[in-house]
Enzyme design. Sequence first.
Site, mmCIF file in Angstrom:
data_model
loop_
_atom_site.group_PDB
_atom_site.id
_atom_site.type_symbol
_atom_site.label_atom_id
_atom_site.label_comp_id
_atom_site.label_asym_id
_atom_site.label_seq_id
_atom_site.Cartn_x
_atom_site.Cartn_y
_atom_site.Cartn_z
ATOM 1 N N CYS A 1 0.659 -1.076 -0.033
ATOM 2 C CA CYS A 1 -0.077 -0.025 0.015
ATOM 3 C C CYS A 1 0.691 1.191 0.097
ATOM 4 C CB CYS A 1 -0.961 -0.215 1.357
ATOM 5 S SG CYS A 1 -2.385 -1.147 0.990
HETATM 6 N N1 COA Z 1 -20.591 -9.132 7.656
HETATM 7 C C1 COA Z 1 -21.002 -9.353 8.878
HETATM 8 N N2 COA Z 1 -20.295 -9.350 9.938
HETATM 9 C C2 COA Z 1 -18.829 -9.651 9.981
HETATM 10 C C3 COA Z 1 -18.321 -9.526 8.601
HETATM 11 C C4 COA Z 1 -19.327 -9.290 7.468
HETATM 12 N N3 COA Z 1 -18.606 -9.259 6.403
HETATM 13 N N4 COA Z 1 -17.018 -9.573 8.645
HETATM 14 C C5 COA Z 1 -16.782 -9.752 10.102
HETATM 15 N N5 COA Z 1 -17.798 -9.916 10.586
HETATM 16 C C6 COA Z 1 -18.359 -10.178 12.341
HETATM 17 C C7 COA Z 1 -16.966 -10.877 12.837
HETATM 18 O O1 COA Z 1 -17.282 -12.111 12.655
HETATM 19 C C8 COA Z 1 -17.120 -10.441 14.172
HETATM 20 O O2 COA Z 1 -18.010 -11.030 14.980
HETATM 21 P P1 COA Z 1 -17.782 -11.418 16.273
HETATM 22 O O3 COA Z 1 -17.834 -9.865 17.028
HETATM 23 O O4 COA Z 1 -19.085 -12.067 16.799
HETATM 24 O O5 COA Z 1 -16.613 -12.305 16.485
HETATM 25 C C9 COA Z 1 -17.550 -8.858 14.130
HETATM 26 O O6 COA Z 1 -18.118 -8.721 12.824
HETATM 27 C C10 COA Z 1 -16.444 -8.046 14.096
HETATM 28 O O7 COA Z 1 -15.267 -8.513 13.304
HETATM 29 P P2 COA Z 1 -13.881 -7.586 13.143
HETATM 30 O O8 COA Z 1 -13.110 -8.335 12.004
HETATM 31 O O9 COA Z 1 -13.217 -7.531 14.751
HETATM 32 O O10 COA Z 1 -14.208 -6.165 12.705
HETATM 33 P P3 COA Z 1 -13.612 -4.934 12.627
HETATM 34 O O11 COA Z 1 -14.170 -3.891 13.378
HETATM 35 O O12 COA Z 1 -12.277 -5.037 13.408
HETATM 36 O O13 COA Z 1 -13.469 -4.387 11.087
HETATM 37 C C11 COA Z 1 -11.879 -4.611 8.963
HETATM 38 C C12 COA Z 1 -12.679 -5.389 10.016
HETATM 39 C C13 COA Z 1 -11.023 -5.258 8.526
HETATM 40 C C14 COA Z 1 -12.640 -3.645 8.384
HETATM 41 C C15 COA Z 1 -10.816 -3.602 10.161
HETATM 42 O O14 COA Z 1 -10.227 -4.345 11.113
HETATM 43 C C16 COA Z 1 -9.914 -2.661 9.493
HETATM 44 O O15 COA Z 1 -9.873 -2.177 8.508
HETATM 45 N N6 COA Z 1 -8.630 -3.134 9.902
HETATM 46 C C17 COA Z 1 -7.410 -2.352 9.303
HETATM 47 C C18 COA Z 1 -7.540 -2.567 7.829
HETATM 48 C C19 COA Z 1 -6.092 -2.042 7.059
HETATM 49 O O16 COA Z 1 -5.843 -1.022 7.148
HETATM 50 N N7 COA Z 1 -5.545 -3.220 6.470
HETATM 51 C C20 COA Z 1 -4.530 -2.716 5.367
HETATM 52 C C21 COA Z 1 -4.877 -3.311 4.223
HETATM 53 S S1 COA Z 1 -3.953 -2.856 2.869
#
Ligand code: COA
Length: 374
Positions: free
Chosen positions: A156
């Site tokens: 990125c």
């Molecule tokens: N739809 C519905 N629920 C979902 C889901 C989806 N598509 N994906 C995950 N969930 C659920 C999970 O199972 C979890 O359930 P639980 O609490 O019962 O275990 C809950 O939602 C929370 O999931 P989590 O992964 O902890 O979500 P989050 O708030 O951390 O968001 C991201 C996920 C990936 C959006 C976030 O962590 C993020 O953006 N991180 C940084 C990413 C980044 O900058 N990456 C660089 C890439 S280049």
Amino acid sequence: MNTPAITGTGVFTPSEIITNAELVAAFNAYVDLFNAENADKIAAGAVAAKEYSSEEFIVKASGIQQRYVIDKTGVLDPKVMHPLLRQRGDDEPSLMAEMGVKAAQDALAQAGKSAKDVDLVICAASNMERAYPAVAIEIQQQLGINGFAFDMNVACSSATFGIQAAADMVRSGSIGGALVINPEICSAHLEWRDRDCHFIFGDVATATLIETAQAATGPYFEIKSTRCATEFSNNIRNNNGYLRRSRPAGMVDRRDMQFMQNGRKVFKEVLPMVSDHIAAHMADGGVQAADLKRLWLHQANKTMNDFIGKKVLGRTPEPSEQPNTLQDYANTSSAGSIIAFSKYSGDLEDGDKGLICSFGAGYSVGSVLVERHA
Ligand code: COA
């Protein structure tokens, strides 16, 4: 020593859009198929049932509302779940080159420049369509540029690292002008069957023209300074590579051959890294928070950007001070901060300062302090 400047930018946006509603409908249809096909194993506890995705979760967790892609038919077919990209012949332009050339032509046109003003092409992206010959050299040939070209990959952060490399060469006088091009076909490295990340990425290409400030024929952004940093982490990883074929047969569909991340850890570890990086860069450049008119941040997650913006400015930024494009484009890897810069920089006035910052896998973080000359 020359003064490097950004004299033009370009964005190539694919014509196909996938809304969250379309994405979730396709994903949930895939879940139904998977659970039906694996009903016995699920009942026996040998395979975990897959769960539905939801539009509400996607918007709340990321801020993403839609994404542009090169091919939506494959992605939205519950029996396919990946883009269907035609294999191109060796005598045809590669897809990355085709997208990159379009973005580069826009950047050159904005600057009022042509191929003869460019001595270097860097194709800086998270994934390369092939190992060699470099996609950058193909773009160089298609644009009719003399000089040299090479590919680079810092995930990125590829665009800002590329800008630093180009700006340093312009400053030293070893080149006159450079195009840093970021064709990102993220749809092909995304695992669309994984509900934790299936909503994250989109496709785009961006280009940035860097020349000496003296060469500018219109408004430009002087590159005051750049700063790059890396720190190894496994939390964002893609194990695909040229050793893949040496692995035993039957291991070809391994999940780790696509984008993987531990999103929560990334959040926790990258936020302080980026905030500290920007603070140190600004302090060394004698730039105060009050001097910054705009932040063009990497476009991965809205909450993440809101946090960084608040930390850097010491207050909640106005939306116009920290423009986001991820609601429309999703995460486009290295291209994200350049889309934001390209679309939301033309209104700055003479002397206004801003900061472009990317961050991601590696970990990597790159920042570019710029000043508008109008
Ligand atoms: N739809 C519905 N629920 C979902 C889901 C989806 N598509 N994906 C995950 N969930 C659920 C999970 O199972 C979890 O359930 P639980 O609490 O019962 O275990 C809950 O939602 C929370 O999931 P989590 O992964 O902890 O979500 P989050 O708030 O951390 O968001 C991201 C996920 C990936 C959006 C976030 O962590 C993020 O953006 N991180 C940084 C990413 C980044 O900058 N990456 C660089 C890439 S280049």
